[in-house]
Motif scaffolding. Structure first.
Motif, short mmCIF file in Angstrom:
data_model
loop_
_atom_site.label_atom_id
_atom_site.label_comp_id
_atom_site.label_asym_id
_atom_site.label_seq_id
_atom_site.Cartn_x
_atom_site.Cartn_y
_atom_site.Cartn_z
N ILE A 150 0.73 -1.07 0.00
CA ILE A 150 0.02 -0.04 -0.02
C ILE A 150 0.86 1.30 -0.18
CG2 ILE A 150 -1.68 1.25 1.34
CD1 ILE A 150 -2.84 -1.36 2.17
N ALA A 166 2.12 1.70 -3.59
CA ALA A 166 0.94 2.34 -4.22
C ALA A 166 0.63 3.74 -4.05
CB ALA A 166 -0.45 1.54 -4.10
N THR A 167 0.55 4.14 -2.81
CA THR A 167 0.75 5.49 -2.39
C THR A 167 1.43 6.58 -3.07
OG1 THR A 167 -0.43 4.87 -0.34
CG2 THR A 167 0.10 6.89 -0.20
N PHE A 182 1.20 6.98 -6.46
CA PHE A 182 -0.01 7.77 -6.85
C PHE A 182 0.47 8.89 -6.49
CE2 PHE A 182 -4.11 9.09 -7.04
CZ PHE A 182 -4.19 10.19 -6.44
N LEU A 183 1.30 9.24 -5.52
CA LEU A 183 1.51 10.60 -5.38
C LEU A 183 2.71 11.32 -6.23
CD1 LEU A 183 2.02 10.69 -1.40
CD2 LEU A 183 0.36 11.88 -2.70
N GLY A 184 3.18 10.31 -6.93
CA GLY A 184 4.23 10.79 -8.10
C GLY A 184 5.69 10.59 -7.88
N VAL A 185 5.84 10.01 -6.64
CA VAL A 185 7.37 9.89 -6.25
C VAL A 185 7.69 8.40 -6.33
CG1 VAL A 185 7.25 11.90 -4.93
CG2 VAL A 185 6.69 9.81 -3.83
N GLY A 214 -0.22 1.90 -8.43
CA GLY A 214 -0.50 3.58 -8.14
C GLY A 214 -0.40 4.22 -9.08
N ILE A 234 -3.37 4.62 -11.35
CA ILE A 234 -4.59 5.38 -10.79
C ILE A 234 -4.22 6.71 -10.82
CG2 ILE A 234 -5.64 5.49 -8.63
CD1 ILE A 234 -5.04 2.74 -8.06
N LEU A 250 -5.75 -3.14 -7.03
CA LEU A 250 -5.26 -2.50 -6.14
C LEU A 250 -5.89 -3.30 -4.90
CD1 LEU A 250 -2.54 -1.48 -4.90
CD2 LEU A 250 -3.96 0.90 -4.94
N ALA A 298 -4.60 -5.79 -2.10
CA ALA A 298 -4.51 -5.11 -0.62
C ALA A 298 -4.92 -6.22 0.18
CB ALA A 298 -4.96 -3.85 -0.40
#
Lengths: 334, 326, 325
Positions: C257, C260-261, C264-267, C277, C280, C302, C306
């Motif tokens: 997770i 994925a986060t 998702f945040l771009g880093v 991620g 998404i 995802l 999870a």
């Protein structure tokens, strides 16, 4: 044995407590019957797991699921109480039957003062106002021997020592004058030096308030000093019940006999304490017939076959085939 | 009690200094501050002169000292990317994040505690099972996913709520609030709920577990044996004992909430500190990164200390001395 | 099931004692109760099975995916944004539609899931190795080194994993230079996620080490001259495999997770070889223009992943926990 015309204070008839489990139903208390007269102290003695505590809990209606009363009745002053709904039972608890638990440390809510817990109980069962309830609480604290009650009534449980806490517990159990107090191992968790004090206090107070006591313990010494009558439990059944002197001095049931022999008493000259062979059976492996027969030095053919009922023998009642007239003749007793 | 507070204070300062050291090291050794600040045409000599002027050639401990001194005065330098004072930028975004976090915390508490109490008291009802399943989902799924699903349902399909931004915001001078406008409130709902969800599930399960344990205690049994009403037993005694640890743990969690706001702010493009921090990570904007780190550390340390003191206040066992009168 | 609740062993940190002890106790209480009730329900067992199938699909992606989404020669922008096969403009070549680059969603999801699992396992491995090593060292050598390591651990525990991971990720990328972002993304990610989790392992192993250290056979071996390191490895490690495995299963779910986060945040993983991620994130922009499948399908995948890992982890913990038998 009580022989008064009016019904005994407490009567338990054929009580059976079961626990449904994944592996089948366990019978923790199997068809026991006994009575307690007004103002009398009945000791209920037996090893751990014999079913004593469960009996006490069941009487007051606090058996935790999945445990349940599978059969039998409990009568309080002639009224049946085991089948009452929750609300009705609640009114009885505290007011007519009080209970004292074993561990004073965990019996009191740590977040409330002793006074708050007392007044709450008092006001639940009476119509006393705040001030009057507090007065009553103060009086009770004095009765149980707490010094400077005005100061201590506003203190928290952790500020009391073990013995003091148990006094508070006793005060709580007696605060609205119940007719019967069930004391479940009230001194086991206390220092040996204080045990005698607390037991004496309990007995005296109950006498003063006119309450009968069902004293549950594994400590025969306590029974000897405090009880009027005693019931000996084994594997969920009553082995013997009778006046304290008789049961102790002239134990009839072989188990009771073994119990007495295993207690060292001052003045005795013994080479060694007698031991009962084996140990009490687990709930899942209760022997057929008389539950004690595998360990009994006097067992004979009838014992494993049928379970003995309580029959009178002198002043007591015993559940042993040795005292049953028919089979006793066969073995040469009687 | 006093010695306790002093000890905690010292501990907190130590932690802050440690974090400060970390932030300082980031500042000095990650990337070159000077190169970030000047244009391409600047000559090496000019850069070197600038370095000396900025004190970058001074001994390390001097630089660290200055850094700490400035930090204590909330001076975190200039953002590489935005060329504005970092403290100003953070201050302008602070209300957004705080409003979001506080509203979500309140939501979580107001929904989570009753749910927890219910599932504790009525363990086997179907509603409890539903609550528990929802909580399992809330804990297993990443919160950004939940945010996106919410956007999909409520913004894209139903069009009821906005999918980004704060809505119209009222400027109160030192604070900007979205709570006073309808659009602001509407914009707050989904982000606050997304942020609240994981707190909520935690609170619910905490309350439930604590409640179940408390209900098994002897004092509850004794309370019942005294004939106290169901209400008095469940709420007066059990709930009160349940809430004490719950409140402290929830308080401890608040710092985490502010950190998790980073995710929620990204999903909903909420103009808060978290989003700013994320952008600074993407753009290697060290001053903002360092400042955010220090700020969060400070918040954590502060919250931890407050909660510890709160615990002292609430639990009488800790308040009075251990001396017993026999 | 420990995604965001009290990461890395609880908010111990500066408030050891009450906070952390309570948190641990509660987590234990929560774990057994919920799982037990779960197992009672047939529905959840079926759900677990379904999700396990998805995990298998992810692992076997290179062999069973219909397309290779990373092979640029097979992708054409003309195929971009095709809806799933059951929609109006659907194309049977792309069962779940395509993204904005023309990549087949189904294949990309499978590869993406695979990547997520890879990062998850790798970071747990890294965290475990680091944690166990530091725990051994700290427990055996004691003294100042032990204090330092434990202090760092405490401070780190005060902060949520996501923050730590973000920070390390950002700093690492800065140090490596922005240009190399794409190649190093995987390693930086594993490094930063792993670094946020070492503490739990270290603490557990340290505890066991300290217990073993005082036992007689260790003293004896020391006298003989056996390198203590060998003793530690031979005797302490076997004792800790149980708890370490339990921690690892919790970590795996959290790591997936977290990855994925971060993506998702771009880093995290960049768009060229996206993980779930990243997908998404890209898809979110297309939600309003009606191409919902670019975000929703990876989202479902995802979620399934999870849940699967969580359930598996719970089951494994049940199996390993002697108290529940």
């Amino acid at each position: 044995m009580s022989d008064s015309k009016k019904p005994p204070l407490l009567e338990v008839r054929n009580l059976r407590i079961e626990f449904p489990t994944r592996h089948g139903t366990l019978v923790a208390v199997d068809d026991i019957s006994f009575q307690i007269a007004e103002g009398e102290v009945l000791g209920v003695v037996g090893e751990s797991g014999a079913g004593k505590s469960l009996t006490g809990t069941a009487i007051i209606g606090l058996l935790e699921p999945p445990g349940r009363i599978a059969a039998g009745e409990v009568y309080l002053e002639g009224r049946r109480i085991d089948n009452l709904n929750d609300d009705a039972l609640r009114k009885i608890r505290g007011r007519e039957i009080g209970m004292v638990f074993q561990d004073p440390l965990t019996s009191l809510n740590p977040l409330y003062t002793v006074g708050e817990q007392l007044t709450e109980t008092i006001q639940t069962h009476t119509t006393l106002g705040d001030k009057a309830a507090r007065e009553r609480a103060l009086g009770l604290l004095g009765e149980v021997g707490i010094p400077s009650p005005e100061r201590r009534i506003d203190q928290y449980p952790h500020q009391f020592s073990g013995g003091m806490r148990q006094r508070v517990v006793i005060a709580l159990a007696l605060c609205v004058n119940p007719r019967l107090v069930i004391a479940d191992e009230p001194t086991t968790a206390l220092d040996v030096s204080i045990q005698a004090q607390i037991i004496k206090l309990l007995k005296r107070l109950c006498q003063d308030h006119g309450a009968a006591v069902m004293l549950i313990t594994h400590d025969m010494g306590v029974i000897a000093e405090t009880a009027d009558r005693v019931a000996v439990m084994y594997a969920g059944r009553i082995a013997e019940v009778g006046p304290v002197r008789d049961v102790i001095m002239q134990a009839k049931h072989p188990y009771t006999h073994g119990l007495m022999g295993s207690i060292p008493m001052v003045g005795q000259h013994l080479d060694r304490l007698t031991q009962i062979e084996g140990s009490m059976p687990r709930l899942t492996e209760i022997p057929s017939g008389c539950a004690f027969h595998p360990r009994c030095p006097k067992a004979f053919e009838r014992c494993p076959k049928e379970r003995p009922n309580l029959v009178p023998a002198d002043n007591s009642d015993v559940a042993c085939w040795l005292y049953d007239q028919a089979s006793a003749k066969a073995v040469g007793h009687g | 009690m006093a010695s306790f507070v002093v000890r905690r204070l010292l501990q907190s300062i130590a932690v802050m200094l440690a974090v400060g050291l970390l932030a300082f090291m980031m500042f000095r050794f990650v990337g070159d501050p000077v190169n970030q600040m000047v244009g391409i045409e600047t000559t090496p000599e000019q850069r070197e002169a600038l370095r000396v002027k900025l004190g970058l050639r001074d001994p390390i401990y001097e630089q660290f000292g200055r850094f700490i001194w400035k930090a204590v005065q909330f001076d975190f330098g200039i953002s590489y990317q935005f060329k504005q004072p970092v403290s100003q930028m953070l201050a302008s975004r602070l209300p957004a994040t705080l409003e979001l976090s506080i509203v979500s915390a309140i939501m979580a508490v107001l929904i989570g505690i009753p749910m927890g109490v219910y599932t504790g008291l009525r363990r086997h009802s179907w509603l409890s099972k539903i609550f528990l399943t929802v909580s399992l989902i809330g804990v297993s799924l990443p919160s950004f996913l939940i945010g996106i699903l919410l956007i999909f349902v409520f913004a894209v399909q139903l069009g009821w709520l906005p999918s980004f931004g704060r809505g119209r915001v009222v400027d109160l001078g030192f604070w900007t609030t979205g709570l006073l406008t309808l659009s602001g409130l509407k914009a707050l709902i989904m982000p606050a709920f997304t942020l609240a969800l994981f707190q909520l599930t935690l609170i619910m399960r905490l309350v439930r577990a604590e409640m179940l344990e408390v209900l098994r205690t002897d004092y509850i049994k004794f309370a019942r044996a005294r004939g106290l009403s169901k209400r008095a037993v469940n709420f007066g005694h059990a709930l009160k004992n349940t809430l004490v640890p719950v409140i402290t743990i929830t308080g401890l969690q608040f710092g985490t909430v502010i950190a998790f706001a980073i995710i929620t702010e990204t999903v909903f493009q909420w103009p808060g500190m978290g989003l700013l921090f994320l952008q600074s990570v993407q753009n290697v904007d060290i001053p903002i990164m360092a400042a955010y780190l220090l700020l969060i550390a400070f918040l954590f340390v502060l919250i931890n200390m407050i909660v510890d003191i709160l615990y002292y206040v609430v639990d009488p066992r800790l308040r009075t001395e251990r001396g017993l009168a026999v | 099931m420990a995604q965001q609740d009290l990461p890395a062993g609880g908010q111990g940190g500066v408030v050891r004692g009450r906070g952390a002890l309570l948190a641990d106790r509660l987590r234990r209480a929560l774990g057994s109760d919920v799982v037990f009730s779960f197992k009672q329900s047939k529905v959840t067992m079926v759900a677990a099975l379904i999700t396990l199938i998805m995990v298998a699909g992810a692992i076997l992606a290179p062999w069973i995916a219909p397309h290779n989404p990373f092979d640029l020669s097979t992708i054409s922008l003309l195929d971009a944004r095709v809806p799933p096969v059951w929609a109006e403009d659907g194309d049977p070549r792309f069962l779940l539609g395509t993204d904005d680059q023309g990549r087949d969603m189904l294949s990309t999801i499978m590869y993406g899931a695979r990547l997520s699992l890879l990062v998850g396992f790798a970071s747990v491995l890294f965290a475990a190795t680091l944690g166990i090593t530091l725990g051994l060292v700290s427990g055996y050598l004691g003294g100042a080194l032990d204090s330092v390591i434990m202090r760092i651990a405490d401070v780190q525990l005060t902060f949520p994993a996501i923050l730590i991971a973000l920070l390390i990720d950002g700093v690492a990328h800065a140090l490596l230079g922005v240009s190399s972002k794409e190649d190093s993304a995987f390693y930086v990610l594993v490094f930063s996620i792993g670094l946020s989790f070492w503490v739990q392992y270290a603490r557990t192993v340290r505890g066991s080490t300290m217990v073993e250290k005082n036992k007689e056979y260790v003293q004896a071996a020391r006298i003989i001259g056996v390198p203590p390191v060998l003793i530690m490895i031979k005797h302490v490690l076997p004792n800790v495999t149980g708890p370490v495995l339990v921690i690892a299963t919790i970590n795996l779910a959290v790591a997936i997770i977290l990855e994925a986060t971060l993506s998702f945040l771009g880093v995290g993983i960049p768009i060229t070889q996206p993980s779930l991620g990243t997908l998404i994130r890209v898809g979110q922009d297309f939600l309003f223009s009606g191409e919902w499948w670019i975000t929703i399908f990876p989202g479902i995948a995802l979620a399934a992943l999870a849940l699967a890992v969580n359930l598996l982890g719970d089951w494994l913990r049940d199996v390993l926990n002697p108290k529940l038998r």
